[in-house]
Design a protein around this motif. Structure first.
Motif, PDB file in Angstrom:
ATOM      1  N   GLU A 153      42.017  34.664  13.556  1.00  0.00           N
ATOM      2  CA  GLU A 153      42.575  33.765  12.535  1.00  0.00           C
ATOM      3  C   GLU A 153      42.210  32.313  12.832  1.00  0.00           C
ATOM      4  OE1 GLU A 153      44.278  32.359   9.202  1.00  0.00           O
ATOM      5  OE2 GLU A 153      43.940  34.477   9.705  1.00  0.00           O
ATOM      6  N   ALA A 154      42.275  31.931  14.106  1.00  0.00           N
ATOM      7  CA  ALA A 154      41.910  30.561  14.489  1.00  0.00           C
ATOM      8  C   ALA A 154      40.430  30.308  14.244  1.00  0.00           C
ATOM      9  CB  ALA A 154      42.244  30.323  15.959  1.00  0.00           C
ATOM     10  N   THR A 155      39.610  31.327  14.494  1.00  0.00           N
ATOM     11  CA  THR A 155      38.172  31.204  14.236  1.00  0.00           C
ATOM     12  C   THR A 155      37.913  30.997  12.753  1.00  0.00           C
ATOM     13  OG1 THR A 155      37.543  32.550  16.146  1.00  0.00           O
ATOM     14  CG2 THR A 155      35.959  32.422  14.332  1.00  0.00           C
ATOM     15  N   LYS A 156      38.596  31.780  11.930  1.00  0.00           N
ATOM     16  CA  LYS A 156      38.479  31.633  10.472  1.00  0.00           C
ATOM     17  C   LYS A 156      38.859  30.219  10.044  1.00  0.00           C
ATOM     18  CE  LYS A 156      40.501  33.430   6.144  1.00  0.00           C
ATOM     19  NZ  LYS A 156      41.302  32.230   5.805  1.00  0.00           N
ATOM     20  N   GLN A 157      39.946  29.688  10.601  1.00  0.00           N
ATOM     21  CA  GLN A 157      40.381  28.341  10.250  1.00  0.00           C
ATOM     22  C   GLN A 157      39.374  27.294  10.704  1.00  0.00           C
ATOM     23  OE1 GLN A 157      43.290  27.517   8.424  1.00  0.00           O
ATOM     24  NE2 GLN A 157      42.103  25.621   8.336  1.00  0.00           N
ATOM     25  N   ALA A 158      38.830  27.483  11.895  1.00  0.00           N
ATOM     26  CA  ALA A 158      37.831  26.535  12.415  1.00  0.00           C
ATOM     27  C   ALA A 158      36.588  26.526  11.541  1.00  0.00           C
ATOM     28  CB  ALA A 158      37.471  26.896  13.853  1.00  0.00           C
ATOM     29  N   VAL A 159      36.148  27.709  11.118  1.00  0.00           N
ATOM     30  CA  VAL A 159      34.980  27.819  10.232  1.00  0.00           C
ATOM     31  C   VAL A 159      35.228  27.069   8.928  1.00  0.00           C
ATOM     32  CG1 VAL A 159      33.689  29.427   8.778  1.00  0.00           C
ATOM     33  CG2 VAL A 159      34.051  29.953  11.192  1.00  0.00           C
ATOM     34  N   GLU A 160      36.404  27.258   8.363  1.00  0.00           N
ATOM     35  CA  GLU A 160      36.740  26.575   7.109  1.00  0.00           C
ATOM     36  C   GLU A 160      36.836  25.066   7.312  1.00  0.00           C
ATOM     37  OE1 GLU A 160      40.336  28.507   5.922  1.00  0.00           O
ATOM     38  OE2 GLU A 160      39.291  30.240   5.047  1.00  0.00           O
ATOM     39  N   ASN A 161      37.412  24.644   8.432  1.00  0.00           N
ATOM     40  CA  ASN A 161      37.534  23.211   8.717  1.00  0.00           C
ATOM     41  C   ASN A 161      36.173  22.541   8.845  1.00  0.00           C
ATOM     42  OD1 ASN A 161      40.282  23.628   8.774  1.00  0.00           O
ATOM     43  ND2 ASN A 161      40.510  23.400  10.985  1.00  0.00           N
ATOM     44  N   LEU A 162      35.215  23.286   9.365  1.00  0.00           N
ATOM     45  CA  LEU A 162      33.874  22.736   9.561  1.00  0.00           C
ATOM     46  C   LEU A 162      33.027  22.793   8.292  1.00  0.00           C
ATOM     47  CD1 LEU A 162      33.113  24.267  13.083  1.00  0.00           C
ATOM     48  CD2 LEU A 162      33.518  21.857  12.555  1.00  0.00           C
ATOM     49  N   GLY A 163      33.545  23.422   7.260  1.00  0.00           N
ATOM     50  CA  GLY A 163      32.818  23.479   5.993  1.00  0.00           C
ATOM     51  C   GLY A 163      31.728  24.522   5.958  1.00  0.00           C
ATOM     52  N   TRP A 164      31.774  25.499   6.859  1.00  0.00           N
ATOM     53  CA  TRP A 164      30.790  26.566   6.851  1.00  0.00           C
ATOM     54  C   TRP A 164      31.167  27.625   5.823  1.00  0.00           C
ATOM     55  CZ3 TRP A 164      30.590  27.666  12.869  1.00  0.00           C
ATOM     56  CH2 TRP A 164      30.152  26.502  13.518  1.00  0.00           C
ATOM     57  N   GLU A 165      30.186  28.384   5.394  1.00  0.00           N
ATOM     58  CA  GLU A 165      30.436  29.477   4.457  1.00  0.00           C
ATOM     59  C   GLU A 165      30.855  30.724   5.233  1.00  0.00           C
ATOM     60  OE1 GLU A 165      28.033  32.388   1.312  1.00  0.00           O
ATOM     61  OE2 GLU A 165      27.022  30.674   2.252  1.00  0.00           O
ATOM     62  N   LEU A 166      32.073  31.183   4.996  1.00  0.00           N
ATOM     63  CA  LEU A 166      32.576  32.378   5.668  1.00  0.00           C
ATOM     64  C   LEU A 166      31.953  33.611   5.026  1.00  0.00           C
ATOM     65  CD1 LEU A 166      34.580  33.319   7.857  1.00  0.00           C
ATOM     66  CD2 LEU A 166      36.305  33.492   6.055  1.00  0.00           C
ATOM     67  N   VAL A 167      31.238  34.411   5.800  1.00  0.00           N
ATOM     68  CA  VAL A 167      30.511  35.566   5.280  1.00  0.00           C
ATOM     69  C   VAL A 167      31.246  36.873   5.544  1.00  0.00           C
ATOM     70  CG1 VAL A 167      28.358  36.887   5.406  1.00  0.00           C
ATOM     71  CG2 VAL A 167      28.292  34.388   5.539  1.00  0.00           C
ATOM     72  N   ASN A 168      31.843  37.010   6.726  1.00  0.00           N
ATOM     73  CA  ASN A 168      32.443  38.291   7.084  1.00  0.00           C
ATOM     74  C   ASN A 168      33.493  38.124   8.166  1.00  0.00           C
ATOM     75  OD1 ASN A 168      32.747  41.179   7.424  1.00  0.00           O
ATOM     76  ND2 ASN A 168      31.444  41.018   9.233  1.00  0.00           N
ATOM     77  N   ILE A 169      34.617  38.864   8.004  1.00  0.00           N
ATOM     78  CA  ILE A 169      35.641  38.964   9.044  1.00  0.00           C
ATOM     79  C   ILE A 169      35.928  40.436   9.272  1.00  0.00           C
ATOM     80  CG2 ILE A 169      38.014  38.464   9.728  1.00  0.00           C
ATOM     81  CD1 ILE A 169      37.963  35.981   8.087  1.00  0.00           C
ATOM     82  N   ASP A 170      35.730  40.894  10.495  1.00  0.00           N
ATOM     83  CA  ASP A 170      36.025  42.275  10.863  1.00  0.00           C
ATOM     84  C   ASP A 170      36.991  42.228  12.042  1.00  0.00           C
ATOM     85  OD1 ASP A 170      36.098  44.889  11.779  1.00  0.00           O
ATOM     86  OD2 ASP A 170      33.997  45.279  11.290  1.00  0.00           O
ATOM     87  N   VAL A 171      38.284  42.334  11.730  1.00  0.00           N
ATOM     88  CA  VAL A 171      39.308  42.215  12.769  1.00  0.00           C
ATOM     89  C   VAL A 171      39.186  43.336  13.783  1.00  0.00           C
ATOM     90  CG1 VAL A 171      41.780  42.125  13.219  1.00  0.00           C
ATOM     91  CG2 VAL A 171      40.854  41.032  11.168  1.00  0.00           C
ATOM     92  N   ASP A 172      38.890  44.541  13.325  1.00  0.00           N
ATOM     93  CA  ASP A 172      38.785  45.689  14.233  1.00  0.00           C
ATOM     94  C   ASP A 172      37.672  45.499  15.262  1.00  0.00           C
ATOM     95  OD1 ASP A 172      40.856  46.968  12.924  1.00  0.00           O
ATOM     96  OD2 ASP A 172      39.518  48.004  11.520  1.00  0.00           O
ATOM     97  N   SER A 173      36.559  44.929  14.821  1.00  0.00           N
ATOM     98  CA  SER A 173      35.428  44.696  15.724  1.00  0.00           C
ATOM     99  C   SER A 173      35.503  43.342  16.409  1.00  0.00           C
ATOM    100  CB  SER A 173      34.107  44.805  14.952  1.00  0.00           C
ATOM    101  OG  SER A 173      33.960  46.090  14.384  1.00  0.00           O
ATOM    102  N   GLY A 174      36.442  42.504  15.969  1.00  0.00           N
ATOM    103  CA  GLY A 174      36.573  41.170  16.543  1.00  0.00           C
ATOM    104  C   GLY A 174      35.411  40.263  16.196  1.00  0.00           C
ATOM    105  N   ILE A 175      34.890  40.410  14.974  1.00  0.00           N
ATOM    106  CA  ILE A 175      33.705  39.666  14.551  1.00  0.00           C
ATOM    107  C   ILE A 175      34.003  38.744  13.376  1.00  0.00           C
ATOM    108  CG2 ILE A 175      31.417  39.885  13.489  1.00  0.00           C
ATOM    109  CD1 ILE A 175      31.346  40.555  16.404  1.00  0.00           C
ATOM    110  N   VAL A 176      33.503  37.520  13.459  1.00  0.00           N
ATOM    111  CA  VAL A 176      33.543  36.576  12.339  1.00  0.00           C
ATOM    112  C   VAL A 176      32.127  36.038  12.164  1.00  0.00           C
ATOM    113  CG1 VAL A 176      34.463  34.417  11.424  1.00  0.00           C
ATOM    114  CG2 VAL A 176      35.936  35.924  12.777  1.00  0.00           C
TER     115      VAL A 176
END
Length: 237
Positions: A153-176
């Protein structure tokens, strides 16, 4: 003479300044954009030479304002490409940076988006890893006490704060996965963050790779550093 010097100075800075936007919007190829840099430098040098000649032999045709403007334009046209070349000499000619060189995070959802990119999604290999170790020895796996979901969740927020385009979040695999598009040339550089549960701590690894270009001028390493600072800032809130 004043008009000629001013015109050449303007052409020089336009050749450099417009190279990025013209490539970004698909109006020219990358090779053409870099050619614009080269000719911009030549034009800038020519403008300065003519300006010196004007000030030495035809001073009556020059004014302080016009001479200053022409000089600033010409120097700018020369300074930007020269600065980039200087940076390129200081960093290794690589474009794939990872905090884990033994087992770099892999692109999943982003991989198809890079299908036509000159630089493939696969890790660049042992030679790149060795060059990175020498150039960026501080880039290593990060250790956190937060849970994996919290870090995702913190990674997702950091990505959004930096203005990057969020492509994929896989919580089970621990991948953003995300994509950062540079402002000037519109280069798309991809980032994958991997969060691994390691008993008493969570391990976070970041990989950043350019889709085009042999050397990234240190951009991917800087991007990882920026992301780490942002992630720490989000976790501290």
């Amino acid at each position: 003479m004043k008009i000629l010097v001013g015109l050449i100075s303007l052409i020089a800075v336009l050749l450099v300044a417009l190279a990025g936007p013209l490539y970004k919007f698909g109006m020219i190829e990358l090779a053409t954009a870099f050619a614009g840099f080269k000719f911009g430098v030549f034009a800038g040098i020519a403008a300065l030479v003519l300006l010196v000649i004007q000030l030495l032999f035809k001073r009556n045709t020059a004014s302080v304002g016009s001479a200053l403007i022409s000089a600033v334009l010409a120097i700018t046209a020369i300074a930007i490409p020269v600065s980039m070349m200087s940076t390129a000499k200081k960093v290794p000619p690589i474009h794939d940076i990872s905090t884990d060189l033994a087992n770099p995070p892999t692109f999943v959802a982003i991989a198809p988006l890079r299908a036509d990119a000159p630089n493939p999604a696969a890790y660049a290999g042992a030679e790149t890893a060795e060059q990175q170790r020498k150039a960026y020895p501080d880039l290593k796996t990060l250790h956190y006490n937060q849970s994996q979901p919290e870090l995702i969740e913190a990674t997702k927020q950091a990505v959004e704060n930096l203005g990057w385009e969020l492509v994929n979040i896989d919580v089970d695999s621990g991948i953003v996965e995300a994509t950062d598009t540079t402002a000037w040339f519109g280069f798309k550089d991809d980032v994958v963050v991997r969060v691994t549960d390691n008993d008493s701590a969570r391990l976070v690894d970041i990989r950043s790779k350019s889709r085009v270009g042999g050397s990234d001028l240190g951009k991917n390493a800087a991007r990882i550093g920026t992301f780490i600072n942002e992630l720490d800032s989000v976790l501290a809130e």
